[in-house]
Write an enzyme that holds these catalytic residues in place. Structure first.
Site, PDB file in Angstrom:
ATOM      1  N   ASP A 201       8.881  11.872  22.093  1.00 46.30           N
ATOM      2  CA  ASP A 201       7.889  11.523  23.113  1.00 46.30           C
ATOM      3  C   ASP A 201       7.492  12.708  23.995  1.00 46.30           C
ATOM      4  O   ASP A 201       8.345  13.494  24.428  1.00 46.30           O
ATOM      5  CB  ASP A 201       8.521  10.433  23.998  1.00 46.30           C
ATOM      6  CG  ASP A 201       7.568   9.839  25.020  1.00 46.30           C
ATOM      7  OD1 ASP A 201       6.648   9.124  24.597  1.00 46.30           O
ATOM      8  OD2 ASP A 201       7.758  10.089  26.231  1.00 46.30           O
ATOM      9  N   GLU A 265       5.145  13.885  19.546  1.00 40.72           N
ATOM     10  CA  GLU A 265       3.918  13.414  20.184  1.00 40.72           C
ATOM     11  C   GLU A 265       3.330  14.583  20.963  1.00 40.72           C
ATOM     12  O   GLU A 265       3.936  15.076  21.906  1.00 40.72           O
ATOM     13  CB  GLU A 265       4.189  12.270  21.162  1.00 40.72           C
ATOM     14  CG  GLU A 265       2.880  11.754  21.745  1.00 40.72           C
ATOM     15  CD  GLU A 265       3.013  11.029  23.074  1.00 40.72           C
ATOM     16  OE1 GLU A 265       2.136  10.222  23.379  1.00 40.72           O
ATOM     17  OE2 GLU A 265       3.973  11.284  23.818  1.00 40.72           O
TER      18      GLU A 265
HETATM   19  C1  NOJ Z   1       4.050   8.714  25.748  1.00 42.13           C
HETATM   20  C2  NOJ Z   1       4.300   7.319  25.278  1.00 42.13           C
HETATM   21  O1  NOJ Z   1       3.676   7.108  24.053  1.00 42.13           O
HETATM   22  C3  NOJ Z   1       3.809   6.404  26.377  1.00 42.13           C
HETATM   23  O2  NOJ Z   1       3.761   5.061  25.965  1.00 42.13           O
HETATM   24  C4  NOJ Z   1       4.699   6.611  27.558  1.00 42.13           C
HETATM   25  O3  NOJ Z   1       4.239   5.828  28.644  1.00 42.13           O
HETATM   26  C5  NOJ Z   1       4.730   8.076  27.989  1.00 42.13           C
HETATM   27  N1  NOJ Z   1       4.863   8.973  26.878  1.00 42.13           N
HETATM   28  C6  NOJ Z   1       5.902   8.339  28.908  1.00 42.13           C
HETATM   29  O4  NOJ Z   1       7.096   8.255  28.169  1.00 42.13           O
END
Ligand code: NOJ
Ligand code: CA
Length: 534
Positions: A201, A265
């Site tokens: 993430d 991500e």
């Molecule tokens: C990216 C995640 O995909 C999202 O859903 C989340 O709120 C933020 N990062 C914080 O972890």
């Protein structure tokens, strides 16, 4: 599971809260996912899954606020339930990727409770604490991606702590070596449990400017509100000097095991530099053999054949050249693709996604054409952004999976945590299964073809001009196998010229094409995508 991630065709992304409830609390759970494995492996035919977080969490950000990295939240079941899911998936030769949230915890995590208890607590430095700035306010101008300042004052010790997202999600301090060891140990522990990989993430904040210097003003921003995120260029609160070093350290753990993979991500930022140089930096400087990034431009690119074609070319043949390319059309943070661009274009993009090299990701429900949910203000559950309204909330793309036409669509026996879309009477897996022109039938065809023709997964990618600037076209080649993908971005038919005589394999459109004989000059219908084989 000993096959490599490079052998995997499709990764199905599950938002566990919304997939299948089994204990009648209106919330999807791990046994629910296990009960739907036959749908995934036999009906749809995918060979891997990624589960959004199911770890212990106060659910301020529905699991992206982790209170214990090694426990399953009671909303979702138990660790035994997870192991059962893992075993059952492996028995079906499916890989399981979990979500790892390295840059922040919940404020309810034991580390943060200790950290905030006193200035000299051993865990103090697991997070970033600072004295107030000269004016008594926040230590610098950094903004939270959930709105407002990224600093919250804590009375107990009279300092501010840093949070790139909600104040309930304090940022971890990766400059602390003990913290880094805790995190790599956690990854190791999950790999020891048999997990095949991790989606990682929000990696951009893993390293920050060591002096916590202010972010510079963005000269191009003309928004009205001073705290709007676009006001600044975020090159101090993100992408610090150890950005790729820490990602390398994290993904090095994959090397201790066989066939483990991380997918980061990462949304490159055009204020920081060229998109593809940023993708390339992460691929090249980390561990391209075991770590790569999602290509986010199928979501973000304008509807334009050449722009998207250039982007694909640069990502595939340059940025992710030695890494595993990963493509997706949506996720739990983005409006549903059918709602974004309409059904015809979504079908064309499905064909594109499933004919690109590497790994194609399918967000749950997109395979049946689910649309953004319809919520009243009192039904909104996500509190992530100040801009959260019933029209903009991320809940729209998180509504329960539409399994069938029954009132609760077999998701649950009780009222679900988010309302089921009223279109579930026609848009649902069961109805679509028996309709050869449905979105689900298209996805099933595409997933099957991807398995049948390895050229789609590992063949080379070469862009082509086929006679129309409205058509994105490319050749995929592996040994003596050649296939051609063409996507018509225009809402007018386009006559095209393929480089050789081909047979048609599949079209994105509802009405099956007439079975053409082998030809080199087909006409594409408006917004049609098609796959041809030489
Ligand atoms: C990216 C995640 O995909 C999202 O859903 C989340 O709120 C933020 N990062 C914080 O972890
Ligand atoms: Ca449940």
């Amino acid at each position: 599971m000993h096959n490599s991630w490079r052998d995997i065709n499709t990764l199905y992304h599950i938002y566990p809260r919304s997939f299948q409830d089994t204990n009648d609390d209106g919330i999807g759970d791990l046994p629910g996912i296990t009960s739907r494995l036959d749908y995934l492996s036999l009906v749809l035919g995918v060979d891997a899954m990624w589960l959004s977080p199911f770890f212990t969490s106060p659910m301020r950000d529905f699991g992206y606020d982790v209170a214990n990295y090694r426990q399953v939240d009671s909303d979702y079941g138990t660790l035994d339930d997870f192991k059962k899911l893992l075993d059952e998936a492996h028995r079906r030769h499916m890989k399981v990727m979990i979500d790892f949230v390295p840059c922040h915890t919940s404020d309810q995590h034991a580390w943060f409770k200790e950290s905030r208890s006193s200035r000299d607590n051993p865990k103090r430095d697991y997070y970033t604490w600072r004295d107030p700035g000269p004016d008594g306010g926040a230590p610098n101008n950094w903004l939270s991606q959930s709105g407002g300042t990224s600093w919250t004052f804590d009375e107990t010790t009279g300092q501010y702590y840093l949070h790139s997202f909600l104040s309930a999600q304090p940022d971890l301090n990766w400059d602390n070596p003990s913290l880094r060891k805790e995190m790599t140990d956690t990854v190791r522990w999950w790999f020891e449990q048999g997990v095949d990989g991790m989606r990682v993430d929000a990696i951009w904040g893993i390293s920050k400017d060591p002096n916590l210097a202010d972010d510079p003003q963005n000269p191009e921003f003309h928004g009205e509100h001073p705290s709007e995120y676009g006001h600044f260029i975020h090159n101090k609160c993100k992408y610090g000097p150890n950005f790729t070093n820490y990602l390398k350290e994290l993904s090095d753990v994959c090397h201790e095991f066989e066939n483990r993979q991380m997918i980061f991500e990462f949304y490159p930022d055009d204020k920081i530099g060229d998109f593809y140089d940023q993708y390339h930096q992460v691929a090249a400087e980390v561990n391209p053999d075991v770590a790569s990034t999602f290509f986010m431009e199928l979501i973000r690119s304008p509807w334009h054949a050449d722009m998207l074609g250039n982007g694909l070319d640069r990502y595939i043949n340059y940025a992710a050249k030695d890494a595993l390319p990963v493509f997706c059309l949506g996720n739990h943070d983005q409006p549903r693709i059918v709602s974004r661009i309409g059904e015809s274009k979504a079908r064309a993009m499905a064909l594109l996604n499933l004919t690109l090299p590497g790994l194609s990701v399918i967000y749950y429900g997109d395979e049946i054409g689910m649309e953004n949910g319809e919520l009243t203000p009192s039904q909104v559950r996500d509190t992530f952004s100040p801009l959260n309204t019933s029209d903009t909330t991320r809940d729209l793309e998180r509504t329960p999976m539409q399994w069938d036409h029954s009132a609760r669509t077999s998701f649950s026996q009780v009222t679900p945590w988010l309302p089921i879309h009223k279109n579930h009477r026609t848009i649902n897996a069961m109805t679509e299964l028996s309709d050869s022109s449905s979105m689900l039938s298209l996805y099933r065809r595409l997933v099957r073809l991807r398995k049948q023709y390895p050229v789609l997964r590992i063949g080379s990618f070469t862009r082509l001009f086929v006679g129309s600037g409205y058509v994105l076209a490319f050749k995929r080649e592996l040994d003596d196998q050649r296939v051609y993908v063409v996507v018509n971005f225009a809402d007018q038919p386009q006559d095209i010229q393929l480089p050789e005589i081909c047979s048609y394999l599949v079209s994105s459109q509802t009405a099956p094409r007439e079975r053409e004989s082998r030809e080199a000059k087909p006409t594409l219908r408006p917004l049609e995508a098609a796959l041809y084989i030489a």
